[in-house]
Motif scaffolding. Structure first.
Motif, short mmCIF file in Angstrom:
data_model
loop_
_atom_site.label_atom_id
_atom_site.label_comp_id
_atom_site.label_asym_id
_atom_site.label_seq_id
_atom_site.Cartn_x
_atom_site.Cartn_y
_atom_site.Cartn_z
N GLY A 109 0.84 -1.19 0.00
CA GLY A 109 0.00 0.00 0.00
C GLY A 109 0.88 1.23 0.00
N CYS A 110 1.70 1.39 -1.04
CA CYS A 110 2.79 2.39 -1.02
C CYS A 110 2.32 3.82 -1.24
CB CYS A 110 3.85 2.02 -2.04
SG CYS A 110 3.24 1.93 -3.75
N GLY A 111 1.09 4.04 -1.70
CA GLY A 111 0.60 5.41 -1.85
C GLY A 111 1.50 6.25 -2.73
N ASN A 112 1.85 7.46 -2.26
CA ASN A 112 2.67 8.35 -3.08
C ASN A 112 4.15 8.00 -3.09
OD1 ASN A 112 3.67 9.29 -0.61
ND2 ASN A 112 2.37 11.12 -0.60
N GLY A 113 4.55 6.95 -2.38
CA GLY A 113 5.92 6.47 -2.43
C GLY A 113 6.87 7.09 -1.44
N TRP A 114 6.39 8.04 -0.64
CA TRP A 114 7.28 8.72 0.31
C TRP A 114 7.81 7.76 1.36
CZ3 TRP A 114 6.51 9.73 5.65
CH2 TRP A 114 7.48 10.56 6.23
N LEU A 115 6.95 6.94 1.91
CA LEU A 115 7.35 6.02 2.97
C LEU A 115 8.40 5.02 2.47
CD1 LEU A 115 6.89 5.06 5.88
CD2 LEU A 115 4.99 3.67 5.05
N LEU A 177 6.86 -2.92 5.19
CA LEU A 177 6.16 -1.75 5.70
C LEU A 177 4.67 -1.86 5.39
CD1 LEU A 177 8.61 0.95 4.32
CD2 LEU A 177 8.50 0.14 6.68
N LEU A 178 3.85 -1.40 6.32
CA LEU A 178 2.41 -1.39 6.09
C LEU A 178 1.77 -0.28 6.90
CD1 LEU A 178 -0.24 -2.54 5.00
CD2 LEU A 178 -0.25 -4.13 6.93
N ASN A 179 1.30 0.73 6.22
CA ASN A 179 0.46 1.75 6.83
C ASN A 179 -0.93 1.54 6.22
OD1 ASN A 179 -0.67 4.00 8.02
ND2 ASN A 179 0.22 5.45 6.58
N PRO A 180 -1.75 0.68 6.83
CA PRO A 180 -2.98 0.22 6.18
C PRO A 180 -3.96 1.34 5.89
CG PRO A 180 -3.00 -0.38 8.50
CD PRO A 180 -1.62 0.14 8.20
N PRO A 181 -4.62 1.27 4.74
CA PRO A 181 -5.59 2.30 4.37
C PRO A 181 -6.89 2.14 5.15
CG PRO A 181 -5.55 0.59 2.71
CD PRO A 181 -4.47 0.25 3.69
N PHE A 182 -7.42 3.26 5.61
CA PHE A 182 -8.73 3.27 6.25
C PHE A 182 -9.72 3.98 5.34
CE2 PHE A 182 -5.90 2.49 9.78
CZ PHE A 182 -6.59 1.56 10.53
N HIS A 183 -9.59 3.67 4.06
CA HIS A 183 -10.49 4.27 3.08
C HIS A 183 -10.55 3.37 1.85
CE1 HIS A 183 -7.33 5.52 0.20
NE2 HIS A 183 -6.58 5.51 1.29
N GLN A 184 -11.64 3.48 1.12
CA GLN A 184 -11.81 2.84 -0.18
C GLN A 184 -12.22 3.95 -1.12
OE1 GLN A 184 -10.97 0.39 -2.48
NE2 GLN A 184 -11.68 -1.05 -0.92
N GLY A 185 -11.26 4.44 -1.93
CA GLY A 185 -11.50 5.66 -2.69
C GLY A 185 -11.57 6.82 -1.71
N THR A 186 -12.69 7.50 -1.66
CA THR A 186 -12.87 8.60 -0.71
C THR A 186 -13.77 8.20 0.46
OG1 THR A 186 -14.74 9.44 -2.01
CG2 THR A 186 -12.56 10.33 -2.52
N THR A 187 -14.17 6.92 0.51
CA THR A 187 -15.06 6.45 1.57
C THR A 187 -14.26 5.86 2.72
OG1 THR A 187 -16.77 5.92 -0.06
CG2 THR A 187 -16.98 4.93 2.13
N ILE A 188 -14.49 6.33 3.94
CA ILE A 188 -13.80 5.81 5.11
C ILE A 188 -14.37 4.44 5.46
CG2 ILE A 188 -13.34 6.15 7.56
CD1 ILE A 188 -13.44 9.14 7.08
N GLU A 189 -13.48 3.44 5.62
CA GLU A 189 -13.90 2.10 5.99
C GLU A 189 -12.73 1.39 6.66
OE1 GLU A 189 -12.83 -0.92 4.15
OE2 GLU A 189 -11.30 0.33 3.27
N THR A 190 -13.01 0.28 7.35
CA THR A 190 -11.95 -0.42 8.09
C THR A 190 -11.69 -1.83 7.56
OG1 THR A 190 -13.57 -1.22 9.71
CG2 THR A 190 -12.45 0.86 10.20
N GLU A 191 -12.49 -2.31 6.64
CA GLU A 191 -12.34 -3.69 6.17
C GLU A 191 -10.99 -3.94 5.53
OE1 GLU A 191 -15.56 -4.79 3.68
OE2 GLU A 191 -17.10 -4.52 5.22
N THR A 192 -10.51 -2.98 4.72
CA THR A 192 -9.21 -3.14 4.06
C THR A 192 -8.09 -3.19 5.08
OG1 THR A 192 -10.04 -1.97 2.12
CG2 THR A 192 -7.65 -2.20 2.33
#
Length: 207
Positions: A109-115, A177-192
């Motif tokens: 879940g690397c996102g913008n790659g900064w981490l 590394l894992l900074n898990p996402p608490f969103h699906q698109g722009t919706t906040i959720e915890t399942e992921t």
């Protein structure tokens, strides 16, 4: 004359859509709502549109690693900014790294790659992989690593999927590394966030 029509649910739209459309069109009209939907119509295309440039460029400064350039495309979560989870993870990582350089790093879940870029520099690793389910994040992470002279491979894939073919041949890593996402698109959720930690990280650590 060119006309572009955007159709969407009224409760999912904002005036920001009108503003962005006005960057390229001399006229922007909004239709009345029909069945909770409406149209935004851009017409009279401007000969010199004021369009945003991508990837966006920014700088994130961290006391332990200094300044790093960050690049992000429009749909990349958090854009060119860091987030509290990544900051906390880097603080912990800097205190746990061994004296010798690591061989390899994986960011799920690397996102913008900064981490991932920070971890590569701080650990001295020469092999790095990032994985993200978002095409915008994959493109952004590649651009961020390149901007900072870090050589990594970024893969489009779902880190929460145990059978994800994109991850099948990766093997083991010294640091995951894992900074898990608490969103699906722009919706906040915890399942992921719940699914990813149980699916991949411990399987990717080198024994």
């Amino acid at each position: 004359m060119s006309t572009i029509i955007v159709i969407g649910r009224s409760d999912a739209m904002s005036r920001g859509v009108n503003k962005e459309r006005a960057r390229g069109f001399g006229r922007v009209d909004v239709s009345p709502g029909v069945g909770k939907h409406r149209m935004i119509i851009g017409s009279r295309r401007l000969s010199s549109p004021s369009l945003p440039e991508f990837p966006r460029r920014g700088v994130i400064s961290h006391g332990g690693v200094g300044e790093l350039e960050v690049r992000a495309h429009g749909a990349c979560f958090s854009g060119t900014k860091s987030d509290e989870g990544s900051e906390l993870l880097i603080d912990s990582l800097l205190g746990l790294l061994p004296g010798e350089a690591l061989e390899s790093v994986l960011d799920l879940g690397c996102g913008n790659g900064w981490l991932l870029t920070v971890a590569m520099r701080a650990s001295g690793a020469n092999t790095g992989f990032g994985v993200d389910v978002s095409k915008a994040a994959v493109t952004s992470a590649r651009a961020t690593a390149e901007a900072n002279g870090v050589d990594v491979d970024i893969i489009l894939g779902d880190a929460a999927d145990r059978e994800e073919p994109a991850l099948a041949g990766l093997g083991g890593f010294d640091l995951v590394l894992l900074n898990p996402p608490f969103h699906q698109g722009t919706t906040i959720e915890t399942e992921t966030a719940v699914a990813v930690p149980t699916a991949q990280p411990h399987r990717r650590l080198r024994r």
